[in-house]
Motif scaffolding. Structure first.
Motif, mmCIF file in Angstrom:
data_model
loop_
_atom_site.group_PDB
_atom_site.id
_atom_site.type_symbol
_atom_site.label_atom_id
_atom_site.label_comp_id
_atom_site.label_asym_id
_atom_site.label_seq_id
_atom_site.Cartn_x
_atom_site.Cartn_y
_atom_site.Cartn_z
ATOM 1 N N LYS A 1 5.475 19.305 -17.539
ATOM 2 C CA LYS A 1 4.703 20.425 -18.061
ATOM 3 C C LYS A 1 5.426 21.744 -17.788
ATOM 4 O O LYS A 1 5.479 22.624 -18.656
ATOM 5 C CB LYS A 1 3.316 20.434 -17.414
ATOM 6 N N GLN A 2 5.994 21.893 -16.605
ATOM 7 C CA GLN A 2 6.710 23.123 -16.259
ATOM 8 C C GLN A 2 7.969 23.301 -17.108
ATOM 9 O O GLN A 2 8.291 24.401 -17.532
ATOM 10 C CB GLN A 2 7.075 23.138 -14.772
ATOM 11 N N VAL A 3 8.694 22.219 -17.343
ATOM 12 C CA VAL A 3 9.901 22.293 -18.167
ATOM 13 C C VAL A 3 9.534 22.700 -19.594
ATOM 14 O O VAL A 3 10.220 23.504 -20.222
ATOM 15 C CB VAL A 3 10.666 20.952 -18.150
ATOM 16 N N ALA A 4 8.435 22.181 -20.100
ATOM 17 C CA ALA A 4 8.002 22.522 -21.453
ATOM 18 C C ALA A 4 7.616 23.997 -21.557
ATOM 19 O O ALA A 4 7.789 24.614 -22.606
ATOM 20 C CB ALA A 4 6.829 21.637 -21.871
ATOM 21 N N ARG A 5 7.103 24.571 -20.466
ATOM 22 C CA ARG A 5 6.681 25.976 -20.482
ATOM 23 C C ARG A 5 7.831 26.939 -20.245
ATOM 24 O O ARG A 5 7.670 28.143 -20.431
ATOM 25 C CB ARG A 5 5.619 26.194 -19.408
ATOM 26 N N ALA A 6 8.969 26.425 -19.813
ATOM 27 C CA ALA A 6 10.106 27.290 -19.484
ATOM 28 C C ALA A 6 10.620 27.986 -20.740
ATOM 29 O O ALA A 6 10.720 27.398 -21.798
ATOM 30 C CB ALA A 6 11.226 26.470 -18.845
ATOM 31 N N ALA B 1 0.833 -1.212 0.000
ATOM 32 C CA ALA B 1 0.000 0.000 0.000
ATOM 33 C C ALA B 1 0.868 1.262 0.000
ATOM 34 O O ALA B 1 0.615 2.205 -0.762
ATOM 35 C CB ALA B 1 -0.929 -0.013 1.210
ATOM 36 N N VAL B 2 1.903 1.284 0.813
ATOM 37 C CA VAL B 2 2.795 2.446 0.868
ATOM 38 C C VAL B 2 3.524 2.607 -0.469
ATOM 39 O O VAL B 2 3.665 3.724 -0.982
ATOM 40 C CB VAL B 2 3.785 2.316 2.043
ATOM 41 N N THR B 3 3.943 1.513 -1.066
ATOM 42 C CA THR B 3 4.640 1.574 -2.359
ATOM 43 C C THR B 3 3.733 2.146 -3.444
ATOM 44 O O THR B 3 4.159 2.991 -4.240
ATOM 45 C CB THR B 3 5.136 0.170 -2.759
ATOM 46 N N VAL B 4 2.487 1.714 -3.493
ATOM 47 C CA VAL B 4 1.545 2.213 -4.500
ATOM 48 C C VAL B 4 1.316 3.720 -4.316
ATOM 49 O O VAL B 4 1.325 4.485 -5.296
ATOM 50 C CB VAL B 4 0.209 1.431 -4.434
ATOM 51 N N VAL B 5 1.129 4.161 -3.083
ATOM 52 C CA VAL B 5 0.929 5.593 -2.830
ATOM 53 C C VAL B 5 2.149 6.395 -3.294
ATOM 54 O O VAL B 5 2.019 7.442 -3.948
ATOM 55 C CB VAL B 5 0.635 5.851 -1.335
ATOM 56 N N LEU B 6 3.341 5.907 -2.986
ATOM 57 C CA LEU B 6 4.556 6.606 -3.398
ATOM 58 C C LEU B 6 4.688 6.663 -4.926
ATOM 59 O O LEU B 6 5.115 7.681 -5.484
ATOM 60 C CB LEU B 6 5.793 5.951 -2.781
ATOM 61 N N LEU B 7 4.332 5.594 -5.621
ATOM 62 C CA LEU B 7 4.394 5.582 -7.082
ATOM 63 C C LEU B 7 3.390 6.561 -7.700
ATOM 64 O O LEU B 7 3.700 7.230 -8.688
ATOM 65 C CB LEU B 7 4.163 4.169 -7.617
ATOM 66 N N VAL B 8 2.205 6.668 -7.118
ATOM 67 C CA VAL B 8 1.207 7.623 -7.625
ATOM 68 C C VAL B 8 1.715 9.058 -7.438
ATOM 69 O O VAL B 8 1.621 9.889 -8.354
ATOM 70 C CB VAL B 8 -0.155 7.415 -6.922
ATOM 71 N N VAL B 9 2.273 9.349 -6.279
ATOM 72 C CA VAL B 9 2.820 10.690 -6.030
ATOM 73 C C VAL B 9 3.951 10.987 -7.022
ATOM 74 O O VAL B 9 4.032 12.079 -7.591
ATOM 75 C CB VAL B 9 3.302 10.828 -4.572
ATOM 76 N N VAL C 1 2.495 11.807 -10.491
ATOM 77 C CA VAL C 1 1.898 13.148 -10.533
ATOM 78 C C VAL C 1 2.996 14.211 -10.588
ATOM 79 O O VAL C 1 2.933 15.156 -11.383
ATOM 80 C CB VAL C 1 0.961 13.375 -9.324
ATOM 81 N N LEU C 2 4.014 14.081 -9.751
ATOM 82 C CA LEU C 2 5.122 15.044 -9.747
ATOM 83 C C LEU C 2 5.853 15.062 -11.089
ATOM 84 O O LEU C 2 6.226 16.131 -11.590
ATOM 85 C CB LEU C 2 6.099 14.734 -8.612
ATOM 86 N N ALA C 3 6.048 13.898 -11.685
ATOM 87 C CA ALA C 3 6.721 13.824 -12.977
ATOM 88 C C ALA C 3 5.904 14.523 -14.061
ATOM 89 O O ALA C 3 6.454 15.261 -14.884
ATOM 90 C CB ALA C 3 6.978 12.371 -13.364
#
Length: 139
Positions: free
Chosen positions: A109-114, A91-99, A102-104
């Protein structure tokens, strides 16, 4: 609209048109070299700041990663009180992978807008120089 009264009468310096063109060419060349030196100095300053900031962010990332490992271990231990150990860890591993996903996505998106790094002062200065040269050439 401007009239001839707006401009002072031309001075007779005794120099030929060829000499004046040569002087103008040398001045423009000198001006462009100065603008290039300004752009280089500005980019060096930005590069130093970028390097320092990147190093500090890297150090923060290392400490954040270690802290995240401690939080994950704590979460597994707490969930082990309710679930079997293997399920708590999963369960902890799945939560960390989802986070992480999302961060990636947000980071990409931010790098593309730079916008690309540019010597803004030098660009502004060159534009002002070109406008001044055009204005003087019209006179």
């Amino acid at each position: 609209m401007s009239t001839s009264a707006d401009y002072p009468p031309p001075r007779d310096t005794g120099e030929s048109v060829g000499e004046l063109v040569k002087q103008a060419s040398e001045q423009i060349s000198r001006l462009m070299r100065q603008e290039l030196r300004l752009a280089q100095a500005e980019m060096q300053q930005k590069g130093k700041r970028f390097g320092l900031g990147g190093g500090l962010l890297g150090g923060a990332g290392v400490f954040g990663f270690v802290a995240l490992q401690a939080v994950a271990a704590t979460a597994v231990i707490v969930l082990d009180l309710v679930w079997p150990l293997w399920l708590a860890a999963l369960a902890v591993t799945v939560v960390l992978l989802v986070v992480a996903a999302v961060l990636a996505a947000v980071g990409k998106k931010q790098v593309a807008r730079a916008t690309p790094a540019a010597p803004e002062q030098a660009i502004h200065s060159v534009k002002a120089d070109v406008a001044e040269i055009k204005e003087r050439a019209r006179r």
